[in-house]
Design an enzyme around this catalytic site. Structure first.
Site, PDB file in Angstrom:
ATOM      1  N   SER A  39      14.326  29.797  44.667  1.00  0.00           N
ATOM      2  CA  SER A  39      14.209  29.768  46.123  1.00  0.00           C
ATOM      3  C   SER A  39      13.035  28.925  46.610  1.00  0.00           C
ATOM      4  O   SER A  39      13.056  28.423  47.734  1.00  0.00           O
ATOM      5  CB  SER A  39      14.074  31.193  46.657  1.00  0.00           C
ATOM      6  OG  SER A  39      12.977  31.863  46.051  1.00  0.00           O
ATOM      7  N   GLY A  76      17.054  32.877  43.802  1.00  0.00           N
ATOM      8  CA  GLY A  76      17.283  33.939  42.836  1.00  0.00           C
ATOM      9  C   GLY A  76      17.485  33.470  41.422  1.00  0.00           C
ATOM     10  O   GLY A  76      17.661  34.298  40.510  1.00  0.00           O
ATOM     11  N   ASN A 105      11.238  34.315  39.226  1.00  0.00           N
ATOM     12  CA  ASN A 105      12.121  35.487  39.325  1.00  0.00           C
ATOM     13  C   ASN A 105      12.137  36.288  38.028  1.00  0.00           C
ATOM     14  O   ASN A 105      12.255  37.514  38.060  1.00  0.00           O
ATOM     15  CB  ASN A 105      13.538  35.041  39.697  1.00  0.00           C
ATOM     16  CG  ASN A 105      13.621  34.601  41.141  1.00  0.00           C
ATOM     17  OD1 ASN A 105      13.142  35.266  42.046  1.00  0.00           O
ATOM     18  ND2 ASN A 105      14.230  33.441  41.368  1.00  0.00           N
ATOM     19  N   ASP A 186       8.018  38.229  53.870  1.00  0.00           N
ATOM     20  CA  ASP A 186       8.187  38.935  52.595  1.00  0.00           C
ATOM     21  C   ASP A 186       7.003  38.721  51.658  1.00  0.00           C
ATOM     22  O   ASP A 186       6.897  39.368  50.610  1.00  0.00           O
ATOM     23  CB  ASP A 186       9.487  38.525  51.900  1.00  0.00           C
ATOM     24  CG  ASP A 186       9.570  37.022  51.612  1.00  0.00           C
ATOM     25  OD1 ASP A 186       8.539  36.323  51.717  1.00  0.00           O
ATOM     26  OD2 ASP A 186      10.676  36.548  51.274  1.00  0.00           O
ATOM     27  N   HIS A 189       7.902  33.972  49.861  1.00  0.00           N
ATOM     28  CA  HIS A 189       8.419  32.633  50.125  1.00  0.00           C
ATOM     29  C   HIS A 189       7.558  31.895  51.144  1.00  0.00           C
ATOM     30  O   HIS A 189       7.178  32.471  52.173  1.00  0.00           O
ATOM     31  CB  HIS A 189       9.863  32.720  50.637  1.00  0.00           C
ATOM     32  CG  HIS A 189      10.802  33.331  49.662  1.00  0.00           C
ATOM     33  ND1 HIS A 189      11.170  34.651  49.704  1.00  0.00           N
ATOM     34  CD2 HIS A 189      11.428  32.794  48.577  1.00  0.00           C
ATOM     35  CE1 HIS A 189      11.998  34.918  48.700  1.00  0.00           C
ATOM     36  NE2 HIS A 189      12.161  33.802  48.008  1.00  0.00           N
TER      37      HIS A 189
END
Length: 210
Positions: A39, A76, A105, A186, A189
């Site tokens: 991402s 992801g 991830n 979040d 990001h």
């Protein structure tokens, strides 16, 4: 010039132009730069045009017009997923340069560092065997995963660079991940405003390769 000959030339030119436009971009470009990431490189939370990979493509159109940038990043994505997709990407685009931006991830999911290192190593080897130069972008994970795990995770990237000819780049989120104003809600990001800074962090390493 006869009307028949003029029409023939005009038709031939039109056919040639149609053939040129029908060819995929990777076939038109002399060299391809492949970005395989998660991402962070897939412009999560914004349009693809705002992401650092698109900004890189725009910059290279001026400085290195013989290169085309292929963004194969998926939000992801893990090192295992990247390893599964890489052979087909190499066969399709035949890149001169491969930028690997994976591992984050895996770390957030607590995957064993040995597995992460093995997947990164195999991807670097596959890319190099295809004739590409690899830029490996190291990732970082939050310290709450424990000192031992975070250290093993961090060392995985350096270990892969030492075992291959891959160039170890800088942390793409250096100076960004710790600035709440440059991160989305979040906390994972980066924002659209951070994308030019991300490119600034790694562009010198890329230009050395190009």
């Amino acid at each position: 010039m006869s009307r028949f000959l003029f029409a023939l030339i005009r038709t031939s030119r039109a056919a040639g132009l149609c053939l040129l436009l029908a060819m995929p971009q990777s076939a038109l470009a002399e060299k391809a730069l492949l970005v395989l990431g998660d991402s962070i490189s897939a412009a999560y939370g914004m349009s693809l045009e705002q992401g650092w990979v698109s900004l890189l493509a725009a910059q290279l159109r001026s400085s290195h017009p013989d290169y085309t940038v292929v963004n194969a990043s998926i939000s992801g994505e893990t090192t295992g997923g990247g390893l599964r997709r890489l052979p087909d990407l190499l066969a399709q685009h035949r890149p001169r340069v491969v930028v690997l931006e994976l591992g984050g991830n895996d770390g957030l999911r607590g995957h064993p560092p040995a597995r992460i290192r093995s997947n990164l190593l195999r991807m670097a080897e596959l890319a190099e065997d295809s004739g590409a130069t690899v830029l490996l972008l190291p990732m970082e994970i939050p310290p709450n995963y424990g000192k031992r795990y975070t250290a093993a995770f961090r060392e995985s990237f350096a270990a892969v660079a030492q075992q291959t000819d891959a160039r170890l780049g800088p942390f793409i989120l250096d100076g960004i991940a710790t600035d709440a104003a440059l991160m989305q809600d979040d906390g994972i990001h980066p924002t659209a405003a951070a994308q030019p800074l991300m490119l600034d962090n790694i562009i010198a390493s890329l230009l050395e390769i190009l």
